[in-house]
Design a protein around this motif. Structure first.
Motif, PDB file in Angstrom:
ATOM      1  N   ARG A  29       0.835  -1.210   0.000  1.00  0.00           N
ATOM      2  CA  ARG A  29       0.000   0.000   0.000  1.00  0.00           C
ATOM      3  C   ARG A  29       0.867   1.256   0.000  1.00  0.00           C
ATOM      4  O   ARG A  29       0.583   2.227  -0.696  1.00  0.00           O
ATOM      5  CB  ARG A  29      -0.918  -0.016   1.218  1.00  0.00           C
ATOM      6  N   HIS A  30       1.952   1.238   0.769  1.00  0.00           N
ATOM      7  CA  HIS A  30       2.816   2.418   0.848  1.00  0.00           C
ATOM      8  C   HIS A  30       3.676   2.569  -0.416  1.00  0.00           C
ATOM      9  O   HIS A  30       3.957   3.692  -0.835  1.00  0.00           O
ATOM     10  CB  HIS A  30       3.657   2.372   2.116  1.00  0.00           C
ATOM     11  N   PHE A  31       4.089   1.448  -1.019  1.00  0.00           N
ATOM     12  CA  PHE A  31       4.764   1.542  -2.313  1.00  0.00           C
ATOM     13  C   PHE A  31       3.831   2.178  -3.340  1.00  0.00           C
ATOM     14  O   PHE A  31       4.229   3.044  -4.116  1.00  0.00           O
ATOM     15  CB  PHE A  31       5.199   0.165  -2.813  1.00  0.00           C
ATOM     16  N   ARG A  32       2.575   1.730  -3.355  1.00  0.00           N
ATOM     17  CA  ARG A  32       1.592   2.274  -4.305  1.00  0.00           C
ATOM     18  C   ARG A  32       1.355   3.766  -4.047  1.00  0.00           C
ATOM     19  O   ARG A  32       1.202   4.552  -4.976  1.00  0.00           O
ATOM     20  CB  ARG A  32       0.278   1.499  -4.219  1.00  0.00           C
ATOM     21  N   ARG A  33       1.305   4.143  -2.787  1.00  0.00           N
ATOM     22  CA  ARG A  33       1.120   5.567  -2.438  1.00  0.00           C
ATOM     23  C   ARG A  33       2.312   6.379  -2.932  1.00  0.00           C
ATOM     24  O   ARG A  33       2.149   7.460  -3.488  1.00  0.00           O
ATOM     25  CB  ARG A  33       0.952   5.693  -0.921  1.00  0.00           C
ATOM     26  N   ALA A  34       3.522   5.858  -2.732  1.00  0.00           N
ATOM     27  CA  ALA A  34       4.722   6.558  -3.211  1.00  0.00           C
ATOM     28  C   ALA A  34       4.680   6.716  -4.722  1.00  0.00           C
ATOM     29  O   ALA A  34       5.009   7.779  -5.256  1.00  0.00           O
ATOM     30  CB  ALA A  34       5.978   5.798  -2.786  1.00  0.00           C
ATOM     31  N   LEU A  35       4.247   5.673  -5.427  1.00  0.00           N
ATOM     32  CA  LEU A  35       4.155   5.739  -6.884  1.00  0.00           C
ATOM     33  C   LEU A  35       3.063   6.702  -7.348  1.00  0.00           C
ATOM     34  O   LEU A  35       3.190   7.307  -8.408  1.00  0.00           O
ATOM     35  CB  LEU A  35       3.925   4.355  -7.475  1.00  0.00           C
ATOM     36  N   SER A  36       2.009   6.845  -6.565  1.00  0.00           N
ATOM     37  CA  SER A  36       0.984   7.829  -6.933  1.00  0.00           C
ATOM     38  C   SER A  36       1.528   9.248  -6.821  1.00  0.00           C
ATOM     39  O   SER A  36       1.111  10.141  -7.546  1.00  0.00           O
ATOM     40  CB  SER A  36      -0.270   7.662  -6.076  1.00  0.00           C
ATOM     41  N   LEU A  37       2.496   9.451  -5.923  1.00  0.00           N
ATOM     42  CA  LEU A  37       3.120  10.763  -5.764  1.00  0.00           C
ATOM     43  C   LEU A  37       4.206  11.009  -6.811  1.00  0.00           C
ATOM     44  O   LEU A  37       4.464  12.143  -7.190  1.00  0.00           O
ATOM     45  CB  LEU A  37       3.715  10.898  -4.356  1.00  0.00           C
ATOM     46  N   ASP A  38       4.861   9.934  -7.255  1.00  0.00           N
ATOM     47  CA  ASP A  38       5.948  10.056  -8.234  1.00  0.00           C
ATOM     48  C   ASP A  38       5.885   8.880  -9.205  1.00  0.00           C
ATOM     49  O   ASP A  38       6.687   7.952  -9.125  1.00  0.00           O
ATOM     50  CB  ASP A  38       7.294  10.097  -7.510  1.00  0.00           C
TER      51      ASP A  38
END
Length: 197
Positions: A124-133
């Motif tokens: 979930r946090h990897f996906r959140r990071a990818l949504s930001l960058d």
């Protein structure tokens, strides 16, 4: 109608003085231009308020940066003494203070990925990071490694291919794909050996 045209040319202070007299003596026809005047009056006021409100934000951002710096230092210390839970809880604080920072979100994801109990929360946090960058080849590579470690081969391959699409020279992603291709060939080879001796 000439009065209305003149009111647009008059300064803001005079418009405020004229507006009560227009409402006292006017009917419904004058109400429409008056609402336009009120809209034009509010725009500069809102701009002034927003510029004044920016000053405390810069002070707050300096405080936040200082707090984040201290937390990152504490995280290094926790990692040095192998206190993974403590480091993760501090990393959550960093992410809360800097919610739009993909780098910190990715660091939290990696810390969770290596934790034996909390590793499932990492995706979930990897996906959140990818949504930001979303164009970060490194983030796609890290997520691919996460999938590879948890035997999610097709997802890992997709992330490594995305990494190479963004950065064709990413040697680690290329070697990870070769590694995954080799590992997928091994079970078939072993199956043929079992069947044909």
């Amino acid at each position: 109608l000439q009065v209305e045209d003149d009111s647009h040319a008059v300064g803001e202070e005079e418009i405020i003085a004229e507006s009560p007299s227009e409402t006292d003596s006017a009917g419904y026809a004058v109400d429409e231009p008056q609402s336009e005047v009120l809209v034009t009056e509010r725009v500069p006021v809102e701009e002034e308020e927003s510029t004044e409100a920016d000053a405390p934000d810069s002070n707050q951002s300096e405080e936040i940066k200082g707090r984040v710096g201290k937390l990152l230092y504490d995280i290094k210390i926790r990692n040095a003494v192998n206190d993974k839970e403590g480091a993760i809880s501090l990393m959550y604080e960093v992410v809360e203070l800097m919610p739009q920072n993909a780098k910190y979100e990715a660091k939290l994801a990696e810390a969770l990925a290596y934790h034996p109990v909390l590793s499932k929360k990492a995706e979930r946090h990897f996906r959140r990071a990818l949504s930001l960058d979303p164009q970060s080849a490194d983030l796609h590579f890290r997520l691919g490694r996460y999938y590879q470690n948890y035997k999610m081969r097709s997802r890992a391959v997709a992330e490594f291919k995305t990494t190479l699409r963004i950065d064709p020279g990413h040697s680690k992603a290329r070697s990870a794909l070769v590694e995954l291709k080799g590992s997928s060939d091994k079970p078939m080879g072993q199956l043929f050996k079992k069947i044909f001796g």
